[in-house]
Design an enzyme around this catalytic site. Structure first.
Site, PDB file in Angstrom:
ATOM      1  CE  LYS A  13      -1.967  -0.997   3.965  1.00 63.79           C
ATOM      2  NZ  LYS A  13      -1.289  -2.280   4.267  1.00 63.79           N
ATOM      3  NE  ARG A  88      -4.538  -1.139   9.793  1.00 67.35           N
ATOM      4  CZ  ARG A  88      -3.437  -0.702   9.196  1.00 67.35           C
ATOM      5  NH1 ARG A  88      -3.315   0.547   8.868  1.00 67.35           N
ATOM      6  NH2 ARG A  88      -2.487  -1.529   8.928  1.00 67.35           N
ATOM      7  NE  ARG A 127       7.798  -2.893   6.197  1.00 65.75           N
ATOM      8  CZ  ARG A 127       6.511  -2.723   6.364  1.00 65.75           C
ATOM      9  NH1 ARG A 127       5.805  -2.043   5.479  1.00 65.75           N
ATOM     10  NH2 ARG A 127       5.916  -3.248   7.400  1.00 65.75           N
ATOM     11  NE  ARG A 160       6.270  -0.689  10.115  1.00 65.39           N
ATOM     12  CZ  ARG A 160       5.162  -0.635   9.366  1.00 65.39           C
ATOM     13  NH1 ARG A 160       5.165   0.048   8.237  1.00 65.39           N
ATOM     14  NH2 ARG A 160       4.077  -1.248   9.750  1.00 65.39           N
ATOM     15  NE  ARG A 171       1.837  -5.104  11.064  1.00 66.67           N
ATOM     16  CZ  ARG A 171       2.929  -4.845  10.341  1.00 66.67           C
ATOM     17  NH1 ARG A 171       4.096  -5.335  10.705  1.00 66.67           N
ATOM     18  NH2 ARG A 171       2.834  -4.091   9.279  1.00 66.67           N
TER      19      ARG A 171
END
Ligand code: AP5
Ligand code: MG
Ligand code: ZN
Length: 213
Positions: A13, A88, A127, A160, A171
């Site tokens: 996203k 969300r 990431r 992160r 998540r």
């Protein structure tokens, strides 16, 4: 143009929202980035948000909805915006819709970047993000020119806190339970579009541009 990016954590996203914002000259608004900015600056909001984010849970709607409405009321949003990570939950979508309706306005598209769960954990573990400018990289699919250094601003890249595999699983579970119902919500409004998020970043972007026109 007002666009919502839907999709699981790690679907891409943010990656796509930055490109869209650049091409169409509208701001990219990520509630996750706003929370991380507040955590970094140790604000009251940041302290509250961190306890939820570290567990892979959603930050409560009371802390999220007003924040988003304030942001989209700013001057730079006059010609539209791209929302990344909001709404969300169904209540978050309803709050936004009501605020827009009051001005005779509505969103144009809710675009779901569709990626199966199997691909997600792999993406998240690779990431790296820039704590300074927010740029996102992937050690395999989108590596920085110099290892662990941001191409844009030269800062040291970090992983992160919520990208640990256990937190990613949580998540994903939260996504399926609380966020995925938005697919039906936006289908019913006639705003829903879907792209195959397993394609290359550039191909996903072309598919999105074909929708936005
Ligand atoms: P948020 O920051 O929004 O995180 P998220 O939804 O979990 O999504 P991510 O940012 O992890 O993934 P992304 O889809 O942006 O993927 P990216 O482009 O980075 O939210 C974090 C937390 O904040 C939430 O868990 C919650 O606690 C809280 N929060 C935020 N908003 C909230 C709200 N509205 N209500 C309540 N709580 C809220 O890509 C991922 C990786 O894959 C990157 O390394 C990238 O380089 C790579 N990649 C991207 N596209 C491709 C591709 N096509 N092929 C190969 N690799 C790719
Ligand atoms: Mg993101
Ligand atoms: Zn940077």
């Amino acid at each position: 143009m007002k666009v919502i990016m839907l999709g699981a954590p790690g679907a891409g996203k943010g990656t796509q929202a930055i490109k869209i914002a650049d091409k169409y000259g509208i701001p990219h608004i990520s509630t996750g980035d706003i929370f991380r900015y507040n955590i970094k600056n140790n604000t009251e909001l940041g302290k509250k948000a961190k306890t939820y984010m570290d567990q892979g849970k959603l930050v409560p709607d009371e802390l999220t909805c007003d924040l988003l409405l304030d942001r989209v009321a700013k001057d730079d949003c006059k010609n539209g915006y791209i929302l990344d990570g909001y709404p969300r939950t169904i209540p978050q979508a309803e709050v936004l819709e009501k605020a827009l309706n009051e001005k005779g306005d509505s969103i144009d598209f809710a675009i779901n970047v569709n990626v199966p769960d199997d691909n997600i954990v792999n993406r998240m573990s690779g990431r790296r993000t820039c704590p300074q400018c927010g740029e996102t990289y992937h050690i395999v699919y989108n590596a920085p020119k110099k290892e662990d250094v941001c191409d844009k601003c030269g800062s040291a890249l970090i992983q992160r806190d919520d990208d640990k595999p256990e937190t990613v699983q949580k998540r994903l579970a939260v996504y399926h339970e609380q966020t995925e119902p938005l697919v039906e919500y936006y289908k019913n409004k006639g705003k829903y579009k879907e792209v195959d998020g397993t394609k290359s970043m550039d191909d996903v972007f072309s598919d999105i541009c074909a929708i936005l026109g």
